[in-house]
Design a protein around this motif. Structure first.
Motif, mmCIF file in Angstrom:
data_model
loop_
_atom_site.group_PDB
_atom_site.id
_atom_site.type_symbol
_atom_site.label_atom_id
_atom_site.label_comp_id
_atom_site.label_asym_id
_atom_site.label_seq_id
_atom_site.Cartn_x
_atom_site.Cartn_y
_atom_site.Cartn_z
ATOM 1 N N HIS A 44 0.826 -1.212 0.000
ATOM 2 C CA HIS A 44 0.000 0.000 0.000
ATOM 3 C C HIS A 44 0.857 1.257 0.000
ATOM 4 O O HIS A 44 1.908 1.311 0.649
ATOM 5 C CB HIS A 44 -1.021 0.006 1.141
ATOM 6 N N ASP B 20 5.969 1.678 6.862
ATOM 7 C CA ASP B 20 4.578 1.221 6.642
ATOM 8 C C ASP B 20 3.854 2.128 5.674
ATOM 9 O O ASP B 20 3.329 3.139 6.061
ATOM 10 C CB ASP B 20 3.872 1.172 8.002
ATOM 11 N N ASP B 21 3.783 1.806 4.414
ATOM 12 C CA ASP B 21 4.378 0.653 3.793
ATOM 13 C C ASP B 21 5.174 1.090 2.569
ATOM 14 O O ASP B 21 5.585 0.273 1.763
ATOM 15 C CB ASP B 21 3.250 -0.329 3.422
ATOM 16 N N GLU C 36 -5.301 0.928 2.418
ATOM 17 C CA GLU C 36 -5.071 -0.111 3.439
ATOM 18 C C GLU C 36 -5.335 0.440 4.830
ATOM 19 O O GLU C 36 -5.940 -0.219 5.669
ATOM 20 C CB GLU C 36 -3.635 -0.641 3.348
ATOM 21 N N GLU C 37 -4.881 1.656 5.065
ATOM 22 C CA GLU C 37 -4.996 2.219 6.416
ATOM 23 C C GLU C 37 -6.431 2.633 6.749
ATOM 24 O O GLU C 37 -6.710 3.046 7.869
ATOM 25 C CB GLU C 37 -4.034 3.415 6.581
ATOM 26 N N ASP D 110 4.895 -6.067 4.567
ATOM 27 C CA ASP D 110 4.173 -5.058 5.352
ATOM 28 C C ASP D 110 4.116 -5.493 6.817
ATOM 29 O O ASP D 110 3.186 -5.162 7.540
ATOM 30 C CB ASP D 110 2.757 -4.886 4.769
HETATM 31 MN MN MN Z 1 0.956 -1.527 6.396
#
Ligand code: MN
Ligand code: BES
Ligand code: MN
Length: 456
Positions: free
Chosen positions: A84, A117-118, A150-151, A177
């Protein structure tokens, strides 16, 4: 040779990551919407420059997904890389030693939001691909699916994978990740926790009251909320929600022994966090508490007056955000339901309560007896000189269980971060050693995966 190409391009690889880290692609905050797209375009461009046959921006109802591929030969195995490019909000800004989107290198680490991340970990795959392509060493076909949500729960990625099963056909999903144990102790993540995330609202009187005129006679919703939250866990660290543990898979004695054989120093752990004692569920070690046991935590709590000085007020409302980390075979939908029912049932008559779920996801375990795991293990052995230890991480990547369910594909969680990289926190960083070594290890994974596939 691929390794030489990687070594010779060290500065270029670092500079290019720094350019990506300068883009504030915060998916949770609509103010950064344009920057999120800019990061997607940067990833697309990087894939094309690295030698992808094609790379496209796929629109979704939210932030775009970048898809790219290089098909070397349809006979070869195909690796689908997931990562991501979105990042967590950088708040609180004042706790950063340098601005989160102005990357700096200090003590051989890159400091920036997303460094580990990431963006840093995802970008290693593009650089490994570039190195293999440039040195004519591509042993597998490779597809990239890099998302921007993703977050915030990957809702649109779920839609995307359901609609693009054929395009995403592959032999394995490869993800960086997660974390390793230490730079001298490589590991491969074989388990992730799931997540159920609730927001609760507790309402007392119909308006804010003078805390002298009414205090002592009317329930204070903040006090009540605190009592309710406290009651959710007993003194042994067990969660009291009825049915919460019903589906929790208990590990066998030997499985627990193997897990606890992993190197872990409790004194260093406490020292690093500046705490005198750890706290968790009775009967389990720290590694177990994080790896195989579910938890409940308040992530934020607010209400009443929090501004400067003192305002005497008995507030009308109190709020909290509460997360539960889940383990196999708990189901996030069921846990959300159990929490909601229980939270309503323990509300005293002084207050009304509302519980609303946020995004969640299912736990995942990945196989250790597969060709892909063997290839990852061989890659670490070749580049780190040590056999990686299988570990279960406490974090969540909800899409991993959906990859299995929707695409029928297992994932290899070959992360290179460290728990101390401060992901989601101020001063997030990523070691240059991890970045460069990761690129090398990824290239070796491709090689071993092709070799092991052709011999089975
Ligand atoms: Mn991540
Ligand atoms: N990369 C992390 C998850 C992670 C971190 C797994 C460290 C293992 C070790 C991921 O970006 C993340 O932060 N996931 C969220 C869940 C998501 C639904 C917001 C999490 O774990 O809180
Ligand atoms: Mn994250």
């Amino acid at each position: 040779m691929t390794k030489e190409y990687i070594d010779n391009n060290r500065q270029k690889f670092i500079d290019e990551l720094i350019d990506l880290l300068k883009i504030p692609s915060v998916s949770a905050d609509s103010k950064f919407k344009g920057n999120v797209r800019q990061a997607a375009e940067y990833v697309q461009q990087s894939l094309l420059t690295a030698g992808a046959d094609r790379a496209e921006i796929c629109e979704t109802e939210g932030h775009p997904i970048v898809y790219g591929e290089k098909i070397v030969d349809p006979q070869l195995p195909t690796i689908l890389v997931y990562g991501h490019y979105d990042v967590q909000p950088a708040d609180p800004y004042e706790l950063w030693d340098s601005p989160p989107f102005e990357p700096v290198i200090k003590d051989e680490k890159i400091y920036a939001r997303g460094a580990c991340d990431d963006k840093g970990q995802m970008f290693m795959h593009i650089k490994a691909f570039e190195a293999m392509k440039a040195t004519d060493a591509l042993a597998c076909n490779v597809k990239f699916m890099i998302e921007g949500e993703e977050e915030v729960g990957s809702d649109n990625l779920e839609v995307f994978i359901r609609e693009n099963k054929e395009k995403l056909a592959a032999d394995i999903i490869l993800i960086s990740d997660t974390a390793i144990i230490a730079n001298d102790t490589p590991s491969i993540t074989v388990g992730l926790r799931g997540l159920s995330y609730m927001e609760v609202e507790v309402t007392g009187p119909n308006r804010d009251l003078h805390s002298g005129v009414y205090g002592g006679a009317v329930a204070n919703p903040i006090n009540i909320l605190c009592e309710m939250i406290t009651s959710l866990m007993n003194k042994d660290g067990h969660i009291t929600i009825p049915g919460f543990y019903d589906k929790v898979a208990e590990l066998s004695g030997p499985e627990r022994e193997a897990m606890n054989a992993a190197p872990f120093n409790l004194d260093e752990y406490k020292q690093e966090l500046d705490i005198k004692e750890v706290k968790g569920e009775k009967g389990y070690t720290t590694l177990e508490r994080v790896g195989i046991r579910p938890t409940l935590d308040v992530n934020g709590i607010w209400g009443g007056y929090t501004g400067e000085g003192a305002k005497t007020v008995l507030p009308s409302k109190a709020y909290a955000k509460i997360s539960m980390r889940l383990v196999p075979n708990q189901d996030s939908g069921e846990i959300t339901e159990l929490f909601t029912q229980h939270f309503q049932s323990i509300a005293p008559d002084y207050v009304k309560v509302k519980a609303t779920p946020h995004h969640g996801g299912e736990p995942a375990v990945t196989p250790t007896d597969s060709v892909a795991y063997a290839a990852a293990s061989a890659a670490f052995e070749e580049s780190w000189g040590k056999t990686p230890i299988p570990t279960r991480d406490g974090g969540s990547i909800p899409i991993v269980s959906l990859f299995k369910e929707v695409l029928g594909l297992d994932s290899v969680l070959m992360g290179f971060g460290l728990d101390s990289d401060a992901i989601h926190s101020p001063n997030e960083h990523y070691g240059l050693f991890n970045y460069m070594k990761g690129i090398e290890t990824i290239a070796m994974f491709h090689k071993h995966f092709a070799k092991l596939n052709s011999s089975t």
